[in-house]
Write a protein that holds these residues in place. Sequence first.
Motif, short mmCIF file in Angstrom:
data_model
loop_
_atom_site.label_atom_id
_atom_site.label_comp_id
_atom_site.label_asym_id
_atom_site.label_seq_id
_atom_site.Cartn_x
_atom_site.Cartn_y
_atom_site.Cartn_z
N HIS A 1 0.83 -1.21 0.00
CA HIS A 1 0.00 0.00 0.00
C HIS A 1 0.87 1.26 0.00
O HIS A 1 0.62 2.20 -0.76
CB HIS A 1 -0.91 0.03 1.22
CG HIS A 1 -1.61 1.35 1.39
ND1 HIS A 1 -2.87 1.56 0.92
CD2 HIS A 1 -1.21 2.52 1.93
CE1 HIS A 1 -3.23 2.82 1.18
NE2 HIS A 1 -2.22 3.42 1.80
N LEU A 2 1.87 1.29 0.86
CA LEU A 2 2.74 2.46 0.94
C LEU A 2 3.48 2.67 -0.37
O LEU A 2 3.67 3.81 -0.81
CB LEU A 2 3.72 2.28 2.10
CG LEU A 2 3.08 2.26 3.49
CD1 LEU A 2 4.08 1.76 4.53
CD2 LEU A 2 2.56 3.63 3.88
N TYR A 3 3.88 1.59 -0.98
CA TYR A 3 4.58 1.66 -2.26
C TYR A 3 3.70 2.33 -3.31
O TYR A 3 4.11 3.27 -4.00
CB TYR A 3 4.97 0.25 -2.70
CG TYR A 3 5.75 0.17 -3.99
CD1 TYR A 3 7.13 0.17 -4.00
CD2 TYR A 3 5.09 0.09 -5.21
CE1 TYR A 3 7.85 0.09 -5.18
CE2 TYR A 3 5.79 0.01 -6.40
CZ TYR A 3 7.17 0.01 -6.38
OH TYR A 3 7.88 -0.06 -7.56
N PHE A 4 2.46 1.86 -3.41
CA PHE A 4 1.53 2.45 -4.37
C PHE A 4 1.13 3.87 -3.96
O PHE A 4 0.89 4.73 -4.81
CB PHE A 4 0.29 1.57 -4.52
CG PHE A 4 0.58 0.23 -5.13
CD1 PHE A 4 1.32 0.12 -6.29
CD2 PHE A 4 0.11 -0.94 -4.53
CE1 PHE A 4 1.59 -1.12 -6.86
CE2 PHE A 4 0.38 -2.17 -5.09
CZ PHE A 4 1.12 -2.27 -6.25
N GLY A 5 1.04 4.09 -2.63
CA GLY A 5 0.68 5.42 -2.15
C GLY A 5 1.71 6.47 -2.52
O GLY A 5 1.37 7.62 -2.81
N ILE A 6 2.98 6.09 -2.52
CA ILE A 6 4.05 7.01 -2.92
C ILE A 6 3.79 7.52 -4.34
O ILE A 6 3.94 8.71 -4.64
CB ILE A 6 5.42 6.33 -2.83
CG1 ILE A 6 5.79 6.07 -1.37
CG2 ILE A 6 6.50 7.20 -3.49
CD1 ILE A 6 7.02 5.19 -1.21
N ILE A 7 3.38 6.62 -5.22
CA ILE A 7 3.13 6.97 -6.62
C ILE A 7 2.02 8.01 -6.73
O ILE A 7 2.13 8.99 -7.46
CB ILE A 7 2.76 5.71 -7.42
CG1 ILE A 7 3.89 4.67 -7.35
CG2 ILE A 7 2.46 6.06 -8.88
CD1 ILE A 7 3.50 3.31 -7.88
N ILE A 8 0.95 7.80 -5.95
CA ILE A 8 -0.20 8.70 -6.02
C ILE A 8 0.11 10.05 -5.41
O ILE A 8 -0.17 11.11 -5.99
CB ILE A 8 -1.42 8.06 -5.31
CG1 ILE A 8 -1.81 6.74 -5.99
CG2 ILE A 8 -2.61 9.02 -5.31
CD1 ILE A 8 -2.83 5.94 -5.21
N ILE A 9 0.71 10.05 -4.21
CA ILE A 9 0.94 11.29 -3.47
C ILE A 9 2.01 12.15 -4.12
O ILE A 9 1.95 13.38 -4.09
CB ILE A 9 1.33 10.97 -2.01
CG1 ILE A 9 0.21 10.19 -1.32
CG2 ILE A 9 1.64 12.25 -1.25
CD1 ILE A 9 -1.08 10.96 -1.19
N ASN B 1 2.53 12.53 -7.22
CA ASN B 1 2.12 13.05 -8.52
C ASN B 1 1.82 14.55 -8.53
O ASN B 1 2.30 15.27 -9.42
CB ASN B 1 0.92 12.25 -9.04
CG ASN B 1 0.56 12.59 -10.46
OD1 ASN B 1 -0.30 13.42 -10.71
ND2 ASN B 1 1.23 11.96 -11.41
N PRO B 2 1.02 15.10 -7.58
CA PRO B 2 0.75 16.54 -7.62
C PRO B 2 2.00 17.40 -7.48
O PRO B 2 2.12 18.44 -8.13
CB PRO B 2 -0.20 16.75 -6.44
CG PRO B 2 -0.84 15.42 -6.23
CD PRO B 2 0.24 14.42 -6.55
N VAL B 3 2.94 16.97 -6.63
CA VAL B 3 4.19 17.72 -6.47
C VAL B 3 4.95 17.74 -7.79
O VAL B 3 5.43 18.78 -8.25
CB VAL B 3 5.07 17.10 -5.37
CG1 VAL B 3 6.38 17.87 -5.24
CG2 VAL B 3 4.34 17.10 -4.05
N CYS B 4 5.05 16.57 -8.40
CA CYS B 4 5.78 16.46 -9.66
C CYS B 4 5.12 17.30 -10.75
O CYS B 4 5.82 17.97 -11.54
CB CYS B 4 5.85 15.00 -10.10
SG CYS B 4 6.84 13.95 -9.01
N GLN B 5 3.79 17.29 -10.81
CA GLN B 5 3.09 18.06 -11.84
C GLN B 5 3.36 19.56 -11.68
O GLN B 5 3.54 20.28 -12.67
CB GLN B 5 1.59 17.79 -11.77
CG GLN B 5 1.18 16.43 -12.30
CD GLN B 5 -0.31 16.36 -12.58
OE1 GLN B 5 -0.82 17.06 -13.44
NE2 GLN B 5 -1.01 15.52 -11.85
N GLU B 6 3.39 20.03 -10.43
CA GLU B 6 3.62 21.46 -10.24
C GLU B 6 5.07 21.84 -10.57
O GLU B 6 5.32 22.89 -11.16
CB GLU B 6 3.29 21.88 -8.81
CG GLU B 6 3.40 23.36 -8.59
CD GLU B 6 2.27 23.92 -7.74
OE1 GLU B 6 2.32 25.10 -7.40
OE2 GLU B 6 1.35 23.17 -7.42
N VAL B 7 6.02 20.99 -10.21
CA VAL B 7 7.42 21.26 -10.56
C VAL B 7 7.57 21.29 -12.07
O VAL B 7 8.26 22.15 -12.63
CB VAL B 7 8.34 20.19 -9.94
CG1 VAL B 7 9.77 20.37 -10.45
CG2 VAL B 7 8.33 20.28 -8.42
#
Length: 394
Positions: free
Chosen positions: A301-309, A311-317
């Motif tokens: 779960h944490l592994y997949f959660g990293i991918i989701i969480i 994403n917004p930071v990466c998109q803004e950068v």
Amino acid sequence: MDYDEEYDVDDRNIQDERLLSQGSYGTLNVPKTCVFVVGIMAGSGFLALPKSVDNTGWVGIILLALFCLLSFYTSTFLSRCWQMMLERGLLPPNGHIRYPYPAIGEAAFGKYGKYAVSVAINFTNFGTVVVYILLAAENIHTLLTDYTSMSTCILAVIVTGSVVPVTWFGTPKDFWGTALAATIATLTASLLVFSNILKDRQYFTDMAHTNVDVVSFFTAFGTMAFSYGGHCVFPTVMADMKRPKHFWKASLIGYIVLLVIYMPSSIASYLTYGQMISPNVLDTVSRGPMRTIAAILMTLHLYFGIIIIANPVCQEVENILGIENKFFTIKRAVCRTFVMGFALFVAESVPHFSSILALVGGSTITLLAYICPTIFFLKLAAAKPSNSERWDKM
């Protein structure tokens, strides 16, 4: 001015059907969105909340329910803000935008609102990624204790390195399957941990509980806020929904599922272990097949959660750097690899997930989940739409 007075319900429905017929909205339906709601929040909260309940006493059980209710309520404000912006032409007709929550802040309070939300979101999501990396490394260390002396620092490097390639994809609609996997993993793990706690009750009797003081109470407050603080990602998911106005349905179901995951284990842990509860409840329950399987599932779960969480930071950068918004590009891969590398650096520098979790939960998540949605909705609902503010005139 009342929102429904400004926009007739029939007119809104006609507009929704027109955009749907043109394929203008995203592809996520209510069930898929519900999966994201649970997948975003359930991991760290499920592991950390039992200790928070002990730090607050019986009132912690009431707080868990109140946080759930309040968080759901404010999530509906974000959804209504998004719908108002679509109807007023403050967004592209398809609603696709890289920085959806800051865009809501900008619509409500201009550039200051946008930048304030942007800073808070980046701090929140980045801190959450760090927490998830540390928790995943700790869970793997727990699983491998009898087989290797590998430290959590090395395991954190392995976790980050393995997840980086998957983060290179675009937006939630491109990897909603990871959210489904995370949700199933957490639901199964919660049942196993709850069963393990019930099994342990015969060995623990008359356990003492932590004396509640100001520090322990407000540390627990931050953890509880963190456990229900998916708001920083919700607008990103709304932007990919087929019918954004139905987000509240997915949110309602998702929060009910969260309460079912959180409550039984938290109450049972409080009654069984008392002050012996560790910040990560998996370190407290007795060893055996159930704990092993639960640790594996929560690590997934944490592994997949990293991918989701992340994403917004990466998109803004990427937006700041002017990187094209495509499914995959070399520049996007390099950018997201750098972001994850920096998260790993912080994780290695501050290797105590509970401290970061409480800090983020008590600061920016409280702002984004409980304050901003309310004031943004009030501001947008009271504002008179202006043609000069429309997306196509900006």
